[in-house]
Write an enzyme that holds these catalytic residues in place. Sequence first.
Site, short mmCIF file in Angstrom:
data_model
loop_
_atom_site.label_atom_id
_atom_site.label_comp_id
_atom_site.label_asym_id
_atom_site.label_seq_id
_atom_site.Cartn_x
_atom_site.Cartn_y
_atom_site.Cartn_z
N ASP A 330 -8.14 -1.88 27.63
CA ASP A 330 -7.60 -3.17 28.00
C ASP A 330 -8.06 -4.23 26.98
OD1 ASP A 330 -10.09 -2.43 29.12
OD2 ASP A 330 -9.89 -3.82 30.79
N GLU A 525 -20.82 -3.09 21.96
CA GLU A 525 -19.83 -2.22 22.63
C GLU A 525 -18.76 -1.73 21.68
OE1 GLU A 525 -17.26 -4.09 25.44
OE2 GLU A 525 -17.11 -5.95 24.30
#
Length: 590
Positions: A330, A525
């Site tokens: 996403d 991340e």
Amino acid sequence: MACSARILVTAWCFFVGISVSVPGWQELVYGLPPPCESHIYCTGDLLKQVQLGRLFSDDKHFVDMPLRESPELVLKKFQQLVNVTPGGILSKEQLQQFVSSSFNDPGQEFEQWEPQDWTSSPQILAKISDQKLQAWASDLNAKWKSLGRKIKDDVRTHPMFYSQIYVPHPVIVPGGRFIEYYYWDSYWVIEGLLLSEMAATAKGMIQNFLYLVERYGHIPNGGRVYYLCRSQPPFLTLMMDAYLVHANDTEFLRENIHLLEVEYEFWQRNRSVSITVGDRNHTLNYYNVQIGEPRPESYSKDWELASDLNEDARQELWAELKSAAESGWDFSSRWFLSWPPPLPATLKDTKARAVVPVDLNAFLCKTEHLLASFYRILGNTTKAAQFQAALECRLEAVQAVLWNEAAGVWLDFNLLKKQPNPAFYPSNLAPLWTDCFSDQAAAERAVRYLEGSTVLSYKNGLPTSLFRTGEQWDLPNAWPPLQHMVIAGLAKSSSSRAKEIAFDLAQNWVRTNFALYKKYQAMFEKYNVDGDGKPGTGGEYQVQEGFGWTNGVVLQLLDLYGDRLTSGSPSTLFRAWIVAACLIVLDLKW
């Protein structure tokens, strides 16, 4: 809450011998349920006014805040304020005062916890030849302690005061804004924990997911009620396999294999699509979240994105965004209906439910293989045969629908366009990692596919796509799990060139992660493949530090190639090679 309660219509598409039956793809959008029943955390006027009032820079902050009082009392007080306010819309100051008096700060649902099975000297450290990388791996091993969380028992006894979904065992969270557990992240976390010899913590996380399956029939996207009706890529059976390789705990498998099957059936029952190629009917899986309203954790962004749409179109878009979020990607050009460029495409063009993804079906292929294997180990030949048959059907379906002979790789299939998406995504190679193929030449074809594109020219990691859309699952970002899937898939093949590319990709990724760790003393991340390398960019929030799956992937690569990986930059290594060569020449002259 019954997440499966919805009205569905079957859509049929036909294209050059291919027909598609897609249950739930076109639905009667009126009456789509909200993300959960809470009129504080998932739906209702309070949520809407607070999030559109933009009290916090990140919408997730509000929906992670525990209540000071019962939800009934909080809603009553809010309604009283609305009733005495002209027009019923509270000012930002009123909202700030109300939230401050009715909610606590996020994170208070956790108690202090440190893993008892942590050790400062796991055996993996001895496998790493480069002393700088060895010291770095020791730092990463220590990070598990800072990422550990234990949910207070009060969340179990008074769940209405929290958005946190209770689980009984401690967890390792990703880090940054992600202070709760997440489903697919946890696979790489668990692999890292096992390499750190923290099998008890890893087992506890798997027990948590089994608990969720027993309670809900599936595993939510993450540990919040607003994630309840969407999942993430199915990795539970792969987690069990990773644990069993380290622990050989057959009794744990025996006690819980029925729950692995329950989760598998969730995907088969709620996320399947029938596609006919020629005279053969094939069943594959896709992401399909039939839930309306804005995502609570990104409410203002979803509301603004749909601001010029009618009610039907808004609900349709919001369901598409949740389906894309279920994928873990996403957001990405992968889900844009207006693809390919140069046609303009934005997040508003997302049609994730129209895509049959390569990687999702590769994961389920591995799940079927493992379930068949598990049942054989347990002596249940009937069940083993059932899942072996399911595996063989999927292998045939993946070959018929997703394999593209011209490209020499697997490609996502678009149900609206009734054709494959020829764009590069690392997920196109996921079947190599999960052994979801029968042609032994697949690895060689994959090598030619990679070498025929520009993706190997990026020296900081394998890019997530070759499109710059501003979304985080596109260029210029590179993501840890995608690096691992491609590297591990190539590394275990019989192709020498595939193995060579796997090592080069691993070296590039480890070098990039290490360089930025030295600079920032942090793991991120995602990473930027442009230039000299930096933390990732784009998407709905700033890049986050921590970071669970990043640490897990690096430890896996160090375990795989620890005797060969180096910490120096390419230029440093080249200079070192020149110096060594000169010394050899001088030595020969003398």
